[in-house]
Scaffold this motif. Sequence first.
Motif: not given
Lengths: 274, 228
Positions: B131-139, B142, B146-147
Motif C-alpha cells: 500500500d505504502a509503495a503504491n500510494v508513493l507512486g512506485y512502479t 520497483s 526494492r521493497i
Amino acid sequence: MGDSEATQADRSERVNVFGGAKAIEIVGVRKSFDEKVVLDGIDLAVSEGEVLVLIGPSGSGKSTLLRCIARLLPINAGKVQIGGQVSQDGAASWWRRMEITRSSRALRQQVGMVFQQFNLFPHKTARQNVAMGLHLVRHLSKDEADKSAVELLTRMGLGEHLDQYPGELSGGQQQRVAIARALALRPHVMLFDEVTSALDPELVGEVLSVMRELAESGMTMLVVTHEMGFARDVADRVIMMDAGTIVEDGSPTSLLTRPTHARTQQFLQRVVNR
Amino acid sequence: MNILASNAYRWNWDAVFNHDVAHLALVGLKYTVMVTALSFLIGSALGLLAAGLRLTHKPPFTQIAYIYVDFFRTTPALVQLIWVFYVLPVLFGVTFSPFMSGVVALSLNAGAFFAEVFRGGIETIPQGQWDAANVLGYTRRSTIVRIILPQGLRQALPATASIFIGLLKDSSLCSVIAVHELTYQTQTLAAQTFRPLELYTALAVAYFLLTYPLSLTSSWLERRFRVL
C-alpha cells in the motif's frame, strides 16, 4: 509567533494548484466487498486548503473511503475526481479504466497518504525511506534526493535520527518519518488514516503538531481520527460517518458541541465520556 | 563361555590417510561441490520463478507452479534422480551425462523447496508495504525489486541455508548413477581396500566439515540482517 519561512514557502506553493476545481470531489461512490456494502452512496467535496476531519465508529467506512481516494481500492459505482480530473470511475468500461490508470500517474502523486501502521520500509534508514521516493518517483539525482530528505526530516525534528532504521525509532518518530516520506513527493492532498491510533499517548502530541503545522501551511487534508481536540482546533469541517454513509457535515464548533443528528450525538457522548 | 571377541576390530587409518585416497578425495570433492553449487543456483532461480507464478494468483500459472512444486516435494530425490537419468532419455531422446542428470534432478528438487520458502517469505510481508509503495507512486517493478524481495529474501534466509545443506547431502545420492563425487569415491575405495569402517567414518566427517561452515555462515547472515 509568525509562520516560519518554510511554512510560508509551502503555502505559496499550495495556492490555487487546482485552478479553481475542488481538490477532491466524490459523487455517488459505492463500495462493497462481496456481499457486504461498506460505502453506500457517498457525496463529498473538499476544497483546496480545506482540512476535513472524518469521525465515526469503526466499520463506518472511513478508512475504506480514504483508500478509495488513494486508489488502493477500486470503487463499484460513482466517481472520484482529484482537482477536476477523473481518478476513478465506477461506471467505466474495462478499457476506460485502463486509460484512467495510465493517465493517473500524475494524479497518484498529487495524493499522499499516511497510515495507522506507519508502513515504513524496515530495511531502509529514515533518510533512505524518504529519499527513495524522491529518486524513483520525482526522478531527482541520488544526491539531491538525499539532501531534500535530510532537510525535510530535520524540519520535522528528526535530524538526529537520519541514519536509524524504523525498528530503532519510537512510534511518534516513525510516524513523522512516514509523514515526511509522503510530503517529499509534494502532494496537493494529504490523507491521514487514524495516524495516532497506534501510538502511546505521550507520542500523539508530536505527530498532531506536525499535522497542525501542515494544515496552517495550506495543505488540503482529509483526516480520519479519534482526536476530538485536533478536530476542534484545526479542522475547517467535521464529517460524521456511520454504516457507509455521511450522517452529518458541519463546522467543528457546531457539529462537536451541538450535533443535530441522533447518531452523532450518541457517538460523541460515548467518545467524550470515557 | 565364548564372548564375541571379534569386537576387537583393528582400526587401520592408513587406509584413509594416503596419497591415492587424497587424490580421489579431491576429485570427489570437486564433483560434490559442483553438483551442489550448480543445483543451488539453478534451483533458486527455478524456485523464484515458481513462487512468482504462484503469487500471480492467475489460473494457468498458479496450477502449473503448484503441480511442479507438489510433485518434486513429495517424491524422493533418489527416485527423481534415477528417473531423470534412465527415463528422460527414453521419453525425449535426450541423453544426459551422469553429472548433468544429477544437476538437473537436484535442481528440480531444490527448486520445489525454494518455491515454497520464497513464497512463504513474500507472503508474510504485510499488505501495508504494498500500500505504502503504491500510494508513493512506485512502479510495480520497483515495489517488488526494492521493497518486497529484499524483505522476503531476508525472511527466507534460514530456510534457504537448510536447503543448501540438504542439497549437499543429497549430492551423495548421485553416486548411484556413477557421478564421481565423494560417496562414489568412498564406495570404490572401500571395495578395493576392504576398509569400509575407516573410509565411511572419514566420509561422514568430510560431509560434516562441509556443512558446518554453511550453518555458521547462515547464522552470521541472519545476525547481520537482523534489522527486520
